[in-house]
Motif scaffolding. Structure first.
Motif, PDB file in Angstrom:
ATOM      1  N   TYR A 109     -21.021  54.661 123.464  1.00 29.46           N
ATOM      2  CA  TYR A 109     -20.745  53.351 123.652  1.00 29.46           C
ATOM      3  C   TYR A 109     -20.431  53.377 125.211  1.00 29.46           C
ATOM      4  CZ  TYR A 109     -20.084  53.501 118.780  1.00 29.46           C
ATOM      5  OH  TYR A 109     -20.114  53.520 117.493  1.00 29.46           O
ATOM      6  N   THR A 168     -18.429  54.985 108.779  1.00 29.19           N
ATOM      7  CA  THR A 168     -18.671  54.162 109.901  1.00 29.19           C
ATOM      8  C   THR A 168     -20.233  53.563 109.396  1.00 29.19           C
ATOM      9  OG1 THR A 168     -20.255  55.955 110.835  1.00 29.19           O
ATOM     10  CG2 THR A 168     -17.900  55.881 111.380  1.00 29.19           C
ATOM     11  N   SER A 210      -7.304  51.094 109.007  1.00 30.82           N
ATOM     12  CA  SER A 210      -7.377  51.028 110.453  1.00 30.82           C
ATOM     13  C   SER A 210      -8.745  50.723 110.779  1.00 30.82           C
ATOM     14  CB  SER A 210      -6.929  51.987 111.376  1.00 30.82           C
ATOM     15  OG  SER A 210      -7.234  53.259 111.046  1.00 30.82           O
ATOM     16  N   LEU A 211      -8.980  50.157 111.991  1.00 34.39           N
ATOM     17  CA  LEU A 211     -10.629  49.951 112.568  1.00 34.39           C
ATOM     18  C   LEU A 211     -10.516  50.585 113.905  1.00 34.39           C
ATOM     19  CD1 LEU A 211     -10.513  46.164 111.441  1.00 34.39           C
ATOM     20  CD2 LEU A 211     -11.854  48.152 110.495  1.00 34.39           C
ATOM     21  N   ARG A 212     -12.058  51.049 114.261  1.00 34.34           N
ATOM     22  CA  ARG A 212     -12.465  51.293 115.604  1.00 34.34           C
ATOM     23  C   ARG A 212     -13.577  50.705 115.676  1.00 34.34           C
ATOM     24  NH1 ARG A 212      -9.666  55.186 118.526  1.00 34.34           N
ATOM     25  NH2 ARG A 212     -11.250  55.277 120.224  1.00 34.34           N
ATOM     26  N   VAL A 213     -13.757  49.541 116.477  1.00 34.39           N
ATOM     27  CA  VAL A 213     -14.841  48.983 116.800  1.00 34.39           C
ATOM     28  C   VAL A 213     -15.504  49.156 118.315  1.00 34.39           C
ATOM     29  CG1 VAL A 213     -15.634  46.337 117.087  1.00 34.39           C
ATOM     30  CG2 VAL A 213     -13.907  47.104 115.445  1.00 34.39           C
ATOM     31  N   GLN A 214     -16.879  49.655 118.065  1.00 36.19           N
ATOM     32  CA  GLN A 214     -17.391  50.049 119.440  1.00 36.19           C
ATOM     33  C   GLN A 214     -16.723  51.345 120.000  1.00 36.19           C
ATOM     34  OE1 GLN A 214     -20.228  48.446 118.479  1.00 36.19           O
ATOM     35  NE2 GLN A 214     -20.671  48.217 120.648  1.00 36.19           N
ATOM     36  N   ASP A 215     -15.963  52.102 119.291  1.00 38.07           N
ATOM     37  CA  ASP A 215     -15.159  53.053 119.503  1.00 38.07           C
ATOM     38  C   ASP A 215     -13.794  52.660 120.169  1.00 38.07           C
ATOM     39  OD1 ASP A 215     -15.006  56.012 119.341  1.00 38.07           O
ATOM     40  OD2 ASP A 215     -15.526  56.255 121.336  1.00 38.07           O
ATOM     41  N   GLN A 216     -13.244  51.539 120.124  1.00 40.44           N
ATOM     42  CA  GLN A 216     -11.962  51.235 120.431  1.00 40.44           C
ATOM     43  C   GLN A 216     -11.231  50.745 119.444  1.00 40.44           C
ATOM     44  OE1 GLN A 216     -11.225  51.321 123.872  1.00 40.44           O
ATOM     45  NE2 GLN A 216     -13.172  52.373 124.204  1.00 40.44           N
ATOM     46  N   ILE A 217     -10.054  50.858 119.402  1.00 39.86           N
ATOM     47  CA  ILE A 217      -9.093  50.671 118.334  1.00 39.86           C
ATOM     48  C   ILE A 217      -8.902  48.869 118.406  1.00 39.86           C
ATOM     49  CG2 ILE A 217      -6.641  50.510 117.606  1.00 39.86           C
ATOM     50  CD1 ILE A 217      -6.264  53.257 119.058  1.00 39.86           C
ATOM     51  N   ALA A 218      -8.939  48.427 117.163  1.00 36.39           N
ATOM     52  CA  ALA A 218      -9.124  47.138 116.933  1.00 36.39           C
ATOM     53  C   ALA A 218      -8.389  46.555 115.802  1.00 36.39           C
ATOM     54  CB  ALA A 218     -10.474  46.576 116.892  1.00 36.39           C
ATOM     55  N   ILE A 247     -18.717  50.053 113.539  1.00 37.84           N
ATOM     56  CA  ILE A 247     -17.384  49.821 113.142  1.00 37.84           C
ATOM     57  C   ILE A 247     -17.017  51.397 112.453  1.00 37.84           C
ATOM     58  CG2 ILE A 247     -15.514  48.493 111.985  1.00 37.84           C
ATOM     59  CD1 ILE A 247     -17.320  46.065 112.133  1.00 37.84           C
TER      60      ILE A 247
END
Length: 628
Positions: free
Chosen positions: A44, A190, A217-225, A234
């Motif tokens: 990313y 993922t 929990s979520l990581r979107v484009q390898d960022q916590i979201a 995701i």
């Protein structure tokens, strides 16, 4: 913007992604030892994400698991080799999946002479000339030395800025291409989100499958979201589910979109230069991250010629998740060669008349991007109306969008069923003709019961739609109702004078014991009339609509049955069903009488027995007024 790499093995895809993103996508020790990508890798940047795919011939199934749903293709071709077999197959796949945009990375330019570089450049242009990538820019690069990387990065960044935002309306769907466990997070899946939005706390269904799970929990484009949406990569941590219960190829989706299928209708396209595709060919279907064996049934044709498109029905070896508009690839039975590409049209197709002219016309409409075309045609083809809930799920349409669409098309909407205006008018005419025909067939009957009239009008017509149709005709005085009987306003029958006189004698006995009137023998004893005469009289009164034969030799007055029908409807509203004990408590008397009443309602179709309960099927209004 999600970028998918493509190209032959050892042409430098992973090295190029590392130069562009700083991330080494080869995450397995075996990949590093052998110097080749075996499975999907991810990287990313602030503007885009990469899906790095294997280039080996035997790993095309892994490549297909990652390439579906990308926004942009980066086709990597080594300057020393030039286009190779997997270059061509990956190019074919990109075309068949209708990937909208692409660029060519001409890699390893540091290992060839300027003459070879010019030659391979021309070879690539000839290869692309007859494809959708004919105008794709070519970027010469030497990734280990960062030569040409800045220009390619700038082009990708500009393309990402122009990427149209994916459709976030409709239910959430994510194609699972990887599942693993992390300490503290639990099971993580993922994939690329195809539609909708997801937030922490949402409940998602794993489809196909029997499990649901909450988003932890979520990581979107390898960022916590806190949330993610269509068009993004995701990672979703799921609570309450084990990794062993998840596999690549499943979908994590809105539970309303859980529609597993083993059969689907599609439009197929065979590229020019390929072999013709024959009826009943055994294939591998690649859709989302799924790979499943299937049989191909062509509809109205024996073959699909190269360069042509046609309709087909696919019979799958196991359930998969799919919706209208999903694109897929077909490979041969040995999974060594790409045969065709296609787009899903219907995941609940008919098993009969599947190649009729009307059905093929509907498939053509389903292939249109405007959902109104298919909705209009389906409503015109189906006299009993089209199920809007099913149509909305098939195309993942929000209900408000569907309501606007129905209004624009001028459809008559009753609950969750839509009718073309012409079909609704035809139903009005069929209703009146059915009633007139029954009057002619049985002129001595006061009319037709509601449920029978629905079946005579159109057996497949939903009860709610029939009730609306009937109410419309009642309100316009085209039809009249006398008790439970429906009839044309001019249709009247009268009791014979002798029957009327005898009814006046026994009528008070029915009024005195509304919910448990005397049986025929008791009526005869109380009235002084002969038992046989009373039995025959009650049968004639039942044909007239004055009485109902609830049990053997046990008749109830029409107003009493109407009141009992309303009691049963109220019990269903309270409990979801009616039981004999509940009805007995309302009307008094013995449990046996309550059982007879409920069995009578089952017999005439007003209720349906489910074990020891009775579930409402009809409308209490069909019995007329309950006033006694």
């Amino acid at each position: 913007m999600i970028i998918g790499t493509a190209g032959h093995i050892d042409h430098g895809k992973t090295t190029l992604v590392k130069a562009l993103s700083g991330v080494d996508c080869d995450r397995f020790a075996e990949e590093k030892r052998r110097g080749m990508t075996l499975d999907l890798g991810y990287a990313y940047t602030p503007s885009f994400g990469f899906i790095d795919v294997p280039g080996h011939e035997k790993l095309v199934h892994n490549m297909l698991a990652g390439i579906t749903g990308i926004d942009f293709a980066l086709l990597v071709i080594a300057a020393d080799d030039g286009p190779m077999p997997q270059t061509r197959e990956h190019l074919h796949i990109l075309e068949l999946l209708d990937i909208p945009r692409a660029a060519i990375a001409l890699s390893k330019i540091d290992s060839v002479t300027p003459e070879r570089l010019h030659s391979v450049h021309e070879e690539i242009r000839r290869l692309l000339a007859t494809t959708r990538l004919a105008d794709a820019p070519i970027f010469p690069v030497a990734a280990p030395h960062n030569e040409g990387i800045a220009a390619l990065y700038a082009h990708l960044t500009a393309a990402a800025a122009k990427t149209q935002k994916a459709n976030t309306h409709g239910g959430f769907r994510l194609a699972i291409d990887r599942a693993f466990s992390l300490p503290g997070a639990g099971t993580v899946v993922t994939g690329t989100a195809f539609s909708g939005q997801v937030r922490i706390g949402d409940v998602l269904r794993l489809s196909p499958g029997a499990h649901s799970a909450r988003v932890r929990s979520l990581r979107v484009q390898d960022q916590i979201a806190e949330s993610g949406q269509a068009g993004q990569r995701i990672a979703i941590a799921l609570a309450g589910i084990d990794k062993a219960e998840v596999r690549r190829g499943q979908w994590a989706l809105d539970p309303q979109l859980h529609l597993p299928t083993r059969r689907l209708d599609a439009k197929l396209h065979v590229r020019p230069g390929e072999a013709p595709l024959k009826h009943w060919t055994q294939v591998h279907l690649h859709l989302g991250a799924e790979d499943v064996p299937a049989r191909l049934a062509l509809l109205g044709a024996d073959i699909i010629s190269p360069g042509s498109s046609h309709w087909a029905q696919l019979y799958l070896e196991r359930d998969i998740g799919a919706l209208n508009g999903d694109r897929f690839i077909l490979r041969d039975a040995s999974a060594r060669h790409t045969l065709a590409g296609g787009i899903v049209l219907d995941t609940a197709p008919p098993s009969r008349r599947k190649a009729s002219p009307a059905r093929l016309a509907l498939l053509a409409a389903l292939a249109e991007p405007d959902p109104g075309a298919a909705l209009q045609l389906a409503a015109e083809q189906q006299s009993a109306g089209i199920d809007l809930a099913s149509y909305a799920r098939q195309r993942n349409l929000p209900r408000e969008t569907l309501a606007t669409l129905c209004q624009r098309l001028g459809l008559q909407v009753i609950d969750d069923t839509a009718f073309a205006a012409g079909n609704w008018q035809a139903l009005r005419e069929r209703l009146l003709k059915a009633l007139a025909a029954e009057h002619e067939r049985a002129p001595d009957l006061p009319g037709v019961e509601r449920e029978r009239l629905r079946r005579l009008t159109l057996p497949t017509l939903a009860r709610s739609a029939f009730n609306a149709l009937l109410h419309e005709q009642l309100s316009h005085a085209k039809i009249a109702q006398s008790g439970a009987w429906l009839h044309l306003p001019e249709h009247r029958i009268e009791l014979a004078a002798a029957d009327h006189a005898q009814w006046q004698v026994i009528a008070p006995l029915f009024s005195a014991q509304t919910h448990n009137p005397p049986r025929v023998r008791e009526l005869a004893r109380s009235s002084g009339l002969a038992e046989a005469n009373v039995r025959a009289l009650c049968k004639r009164l039942a044909r007239h609509g004055t009485l109902w034969p609830v049990a053997q030799d046990h008749f109830f007055s029409a107003p009493a049955v109407a009141e009992l029908a309303h009691h049963v409807a109220r019990l269903n509203a309270q409990h979801g069903h009616a039981r004999a004990a509940h009805l007995r408590d309302i009307i008094g008397g013995g449990r046996k009488v309550a059982i007879h009443i409920l069995e009578f309602f089952d017999r005439i179709g007003y209720t349906r027995r489910v074990r020891d309960t009775h579930v409402l099927r009809g409308d209490p209004e069909q019995f007329g007024t309950p006033e006694l």
